[in-house]
Each structure stands twice: as C-alpha cells, then as structure tokens.
Design an enzyme around this catalytic site. Structure first.
Site, short mmCIF file in Angstrom:
data_model
loop_
_atom_site.label_atom_id
_atom_site.label_comp_id
_atom_site.label_asym_id
_atom_site.label_seq_id
_atom_site.Cartn_x
_atom_site.Cartn_y
_atom_site.Cartn_z
N ALA A 267 -0.75 2.04 -3.48
CA ALA A 267 -0.63 0.70 -4.07
C ALA A 267 -0.68 -0.37 -3.00
O ALA A 267 -0.29 -0.14 -1.85
CB ALA A 267 0.67 0.58 -4.85
N GLU B 162 -2.55 4.18 3.34
CA GLU B 162 -1.33 4.84 2.89
C GLU B 162 -1.43 6.35 2.76
O GLU B 162 -0.40 7.02 2.71
CB GLU B 162 -0.89 4.25 1.53
N PRO C 13 6.61 -9.63 -17.72
CA PRO C 13 6.14 -10.99 -17.99
C PRO C 13 7.23 -11.99 -18.37
O PRO C 13 6.96 -13.19 -18.40
CB PRO C 13 5.14 -10.80 -19.14
N GLU D 277 3.89 -3.74 9.18
CA GLU D 277 4.32 -4.14 7.85
C GLU D 277 5.57 -3.36 7.41
O GLU D 277 5.98 -3.44 6.26
CB GLU D 277 3.19 -3.91 6.84
#
Length: 206
Positions: free
Chosen positions: A92, A112, A130, A158
C-alpha cells in the site's frame, strides 16, 4: 418512495473552512449546511475533516502456487487495543500528484516487497471512513510469482520497517475468520480472492 441520491455536492453550502492542524496529516474545520430529506434546511453545524489523499492497496497473488504475500508492519492506530500493533496488510501507498493508482501499485510493490505485478485486477474503489476523512482506497489484486518472495523491505528515511510473508491463499483467508487479519483493505481483497479464486487459477493454467 423517493429514490436515493436526490441530492448532489452542489446542495451542500460550506459557510466557512479553516485548517486547524497541519503536521504529518492535516485537519480542517468546516461550518456547513445542507437540505434535509423532509424538505427543511439543516441548521449550520461544524465538523472536523481529516484531509488525506487517496491510497492504492494491492494483494499480491500467485495463481500457480496459490499463494499470497502479506506485509507485517507497526501501526500506531492499534495502540491501546487488545492486540499486537504489528498487522498483516497489503502492499500500500499514498497516491502522489500525477500518478495513476496502477503507477502507485508498481512503485509500492517494489519498495515494500520487491515485487513487480504482471497484471493488476481492479477489485474496487472505496471510501475509508467518509464520516471523517477524504481518503479513497483504490484496491487491486496483483499477479506475481512467489518464488523467492519474502524478506525485509521498506524505505528507511520514511521509517518503514516491513517484513513480507508468503502464505497459502487458504491460510490467509482463514486469518480473516479467526481475527488475525482485521484491517479493511486486506479483508476486502482476500474475500474478493475467495470469490474469484477458481477463475484466477484457471486463467493461469496453460
């Protein structure tokens, strides 16, 4: 009965909007109103909105070996719950400006898990939560070979620390049933794999 979707975004009136926090993430506060189903106007009310870009998630699947690759990594949002904050998840990443979801899938597959997808099957696009965030996830199943897959990955600057695991499709789907996998993207993708398992394997058979 009135059919759904009688209102559109143009029916929402934003009276005021301001950024109340800007750090690794951004939070806005909105003052807004919109029509009600009974014909009245909703009084002006406030909501905080977690402003987050779209993301792409991919379930790496080998239809020949009938195996998947899942990534284990630390997730801050799980702290305080009665489970390990190291989760098993999909490949992801956040979509950057100018990137298509397919571009993100291939980039994150390399970063990844050291994987390149020979084909990407689009599963769905879904809104994460949402009621409070703008984030949309673009979800795929990516075809790979699991030969030699697995190991340690991640972009160090990161602060990524990722272990890629190879599981049989059956074992991975079983981890949904017993609760070891309880994050939305992985659940949706593995349930899609369970539904499409036979056709994917048939396509891979010479």
């Amino acid at each position: 009965m009135t059919k759904p979707f009688q209102f559109t975004a143009s029916d929402v009136k934003v009276e005021k909007r301001e950024t109340v926090f800007q750090g690794f993430f951004r939070m806005d506060k909105l003052w807004l109103t919109h029509p009600r189903f009974d014909g009245r106007e909703m009084p002006v009310f406030t909501r905080e909105l977690f402003v987050r870009g779209d993301a792409t998630c991919v379930l790496p699947y080998d239809p020949v070996r009938d195996e998947v690759v899942l990534l284990e990594q630390f997730r801050l949002g799980v702290l305080g719950r009665d489970q390990s904050p190291w989760l098993l998840e999909l490949v992801a990443g956040m979509n950057e400006d100018g990137e298509s979801p397919e571009d993100v899938a291939q980039r994150e597959g390399q970063e990844e898990a050291g994987l390149t997808f020979s084909r990407l099957h689009r599963i769905c696009d879904y809104l994460v939560s949402p009621g409070g965030t703008t984030e949309m996830v673009h979800l795929f199943c990516g075809l790979i070979s699991t030969e030699g897959a697995g190991g340690l990955f991640g972009v160090e600057h990161e602060h990524e620390d990722i272990r890629a695991h190879v599981f049989s499709a059956e074992e991975a789907i079983g981890m949904i049933r017993d609760g070891r996998i309880n994050n939305a993207a992985a659940i949706i993708a593995l349930q899609w794999l369970e539904l499409n398992h036979s056709s994917l394997r048939k396509e891979a058979t010479p």
